[in-house]
Design an enzyme around this catalytic site. Sequence first.
Site, mmCIF file in Angstrom:
data_model
loop_
_atom_site.group_PDB
_atom_site.id
_atom_site.type_symbol
_atom_site.label_atom_id
_atom_site.label_comp_id
_atom_site.label_asym_id
_atom_site.label_seq_id
_atom_site.Cartn_x
_atom_site.Cartn_y
_atom_site.Cartn_z
ATOM 1 N N SER A 15 37.748 47.237 45.498
ATOM 2 C CA SER A 15 37.012 48.442 45.102
ATOM 3 C C SER A 15 35.763 48.629 45.959
ATOM 4 C CB SER A 15 36.644 48.381 43.616
ATOM 5 O OG SER A 15 35.939 47.183 43.382
ATOM 6 N N GLY A 16 35.565 47.750 46.922
ATOM 7 C CA GLY A 16 34.378 47.833 47.782
ATOM 8 C C GLY A 16 34.485 48.931 48.827
ATOM 9 N N ASN A 17 33.393 49.088 49.561
ATOM 10 C CA ASN A 17 33.273 50.158 50.542
ATOM 11 C C ASN A 17 34.329 50.131 51.644
ATOM 12 O OD1 ASN A 17 31.675 52.289 50.597
ATOM 13 N ND2 ASN A 17 30.133 51.415 51.972
ATOM 14 N N ARG A 20 37.659 51.254 50.375
ATOM 15 C CA ARG A 20 37.707 52.693 50.051
ATOM 16 C C ARG A 20 37.764 53.539 51.329
ATOM 17 N NH1 ARG A 20 36.147 52.433 44.727
ATOM 18 N NH2 ARG A 20 36.589 54.622 44.427
ATOM 19 N N ASP A 179 37.305 41.262 64.254
ATOM 20 C CA ASP A 179 36.267 42.002 64.965
ATOM 21 C C ASP A 179 36.894 43.381 65.117
ATOM 22 O OD1 ASP A 179 34.871 43.409 66.948
ATOM 23 O OD2 ASP A 179 34.051 41.555 67.734
ATOM 24 N N HIS A 180 36.449 44.342 64.313
ATOM 25 C CA HIS A 180 37.228 45.590 64.243
ATOM 26 C C HIS A 180 37.270 46.334 65.589
ATOM 27 C CE1 HIS A 180 33.344 47.684 63.590
ATOM 28 N NE2 HIS A 180 33.966 48.775 63.962
ATOM 29 N N LYS A 184 40.351 48.948 68.239
ATOM 30 C CA LYS A 184 40.159 50.274 68.841
ATOM 31 C C LYS A 184 41.045 50.387 70.078
ATOM 32 C CE LYS A 184 35.330 50.662 67.380
ATOM 33 N NZ LYS A 184 34.775 51.873 66.819
ATOM 34 N N GLU A 218 23.749 53.526 69.018
ATOM 35 C CA GLU A 218 24.020 54.413 67.880
ATOM 36 C C GLU A 218 22.807 55.300 67.653
ATOM 37 O OE1 GLU A 218 26.414 52.179 64.564
ATOM 38 O OE2 GLU A 218 24.941 50.809 65.351
ATOM 39 N N ASP A 237 24.439 41.224 64.709
ATOM 40 C CA ASP A 237 25.284 42.286 64.157
ATOM 41 C C ASP A 237 26.256 42.846 65.200
ATOM 42 O OD1 ASP A 237 26.098 44.118 62.160
ATOM 43 O OD2 ASP A 237 24.776 45.675 62.964
ATOM 44 N N HIS A 242 30.984 42.535 68.732
ATOM 45 C CA HIS A 242 31.642 43.629 69.446
ATOM 46 C C HIS A 242 31.301 43.677 70.943
ATOM 47 C CE1 HIS A 242 32.215 44.571 65.341
ATOM 48 N NE2 HIS A 242 31.122 45.266 65.149
ATOM 49 N N LYS A 341 20.088 50.676 67.560
ATOM 50 C CA LYS A 341 20.186 51.727 66.550
ATOM 51 C C LYS A 341 19.154 52.785 66.918
ATOM 52 C CE LYS A 341 22.605 49.323 63.205
ATOM 53 N NZ LYS A 341 24.024 49.694 63.097
HETATM 54 C C1 BG6 Z 1 29.500 46.949 62.408
HETATM 55 C C2 BG6 Z 1 28.001 46.738 62.332
HETATM 56 O O1 BG6 Z 1 30.157 45.742 62.655
HETATM 57 O O2 BG6 Z 1 29.778 47.875 63.456
HETATM 58 C C3 BG6 Z 1 27.279 48.054 62.126
HETATM 59 O O3 BG6 Z 1 27.720 45.854 61.259
HETATM 60 C C4 BG6 Z 1 27.674 49.069 63.176
HETATM 61 O O4 BG6 Z 1 25.858 47.875 62.138
HETATM 62 C C5 BG6 Z 1 29.193 49.157 63.273
HETATM 63 O O5 BG6 Z 1 27.130 50.328 62.828
HETATM 64 C C6 BG6 Z 1 29.610 50.034 64.437
HETATM 65 O O6 BG6 Z 1 30.995 50.221 64.392
HETATM 66 P P1 BG6 Z 1 31.671 51.552 64.968
HETATM 67 O O7 BG6 Z 1 33.137 51.299 64.841
HETATM 68 O O8 BG6 Z 1 31.158 52.676 64.109
HETATM 69 O O9 BG6 Z 1 31.191 51.680 66.368
#
Ligand code: BG6
Length: 492
Positions: A15-17, A20, A179-180, A184, A218, A237, A242, A341
């Site tokens: 149910s977390g972010n 969702r 590592d999402h 990509k 970002e 982070d 990444h 950021k």
């Molecule tokens: C996350 C970080 O792993 O990646 C966030 O914790 C960051 O701080 C995010 O905003 C960026 O991911 P993306 O896919 O939006 O570039």
Amino acid sequence: MKVIDPCTLVLFGASGNLSRIKLMPGLFRLDQAGRLPEKMAILSVGRSQVSREDWLADIKSMLDAKFPKGYDQAVFKRFIERHHYHANPPDDPSSFTRLKETLSDEAIFPQNLAYFLSVRPSDFAAIVDQLASVGLTEEGKYWRRVVVEKPFGTDLKSAQELQSSITKHLKESQIYRIDHYLGKSALQNIMLQRFANTILEPLWNKDYIDHVQITNTEQLGVGERTQFYDATGALRDMIQSHVLQTLALTAMEQPASLNPDDIRAEKIKVLEAIRPIPVDELEKYAFRAQYSSGEIKGEKVPGYLEELGDDSSVVETYAALKLFIDNPRWEGVPFYIRTAKRLHEADTRIAIRFKKAPLQLGNGQDQNWLIIGIQPRECIKFEIQSKIPGLDIATRTIELDGANRQEGDETIDAYEALLLNLMEGDNSLYLHISEVEAQWRLVDPVIEAWAKDRKPVHQYPAGSSDPEASKVIFEHEDQFWRYSIALGGDKK
Ligand code: BG6
């Protein structure tokens, strides 16, 4: 298309972010694309007691929020039937025994099991222990896989502790560390574009390349996550994960094959070949800063310390490092990597500047750049010198701009790719423990030194470009940040 075994995805923290916004919509889209096996169930595990009916209604609300223009109702019907809910209240000692009982119903739950831990990092080890204690991690006729969300530890020591805890019960091949960024498509393309073409590789080395810049900025601030962020910082982070993964794909040698093991072996090698950052000369190699109040897209935004409500914090929202890779290909080539950021633009890219051409015309021509845009634009661009038509001999920079993403191409979220790979048993888009360790080993000394240094941190107004002072890390006077992917983006 690989054949996927019938399986059950057990989703902790359903149910977390993340669930969702990414996981449930991602699973739905995979179902819609016909990529989920017919026999596949999804068991959501949460702390509270929720009836199946209410849970299904909640999933519908997640999809409604993600796809406001609507979605295919026939797919929805199939999708929703896959879902079940199991309550695991933290104070219930029998919850994992009950989970095992629930899962033993083979008519509903195929017995190949993938556990996705979308929970607080402090709960990762305990959940694996509990699963193991009731025999739910043992492989035999069926596979068992565990997905561990980022971050895997908060430094080398805690990563190794987590590793030794979970490997009491799991083999490396069962562990899927996220590592999402690896999900990509634009990141996967770095390797493909390098090795599926013959024109790039001959140039991809110290003989031709002056330096490499890997950038991930970002416009967003830390938002609601002030407490998390202040315990984390930009190095942990983004750079530890990444950005270093992007560097690994940019700098690695060609793998023997596209098998997961061969790809990861080359990434490990290059990450381990990065020279440790000398902490006694840290200011030449690392720069940090924090955003102060400023303007983003015409709107006034507060500074980091104001958002945090604590002006003693020295945690960085901007981090830049200079790295060297000690191998024959990259000897002496600086890799400048940075993340921030609240910078003037949101952009992730690899920008490679080539050495000066042998023929210098005396009008101070620019050096060539090759830029790989990751997001928002997926592209590959060359900037080259070309004669200005006319009576005189003078050149200007023109660009060859290739769109890696073309109109009508599918947009796949990183988590869709990762979830599919998980079910396929392909862990090439997940991190090997040696990659995680090499990444922590590199950033830990900097994080430690920065935490000890309590002098106020350099400030940059939100919406501005890199702080002037960040230039200290450049090796040569004629090296400077590339501010944008656009032609002329190497001039301020
Ligand atoms: C996350 C970080 O792993 O990646 C966030 O914790 C960051 O701080 C995010 O905003 C960026 O991911 P993306 O896919 O939006 O570039």
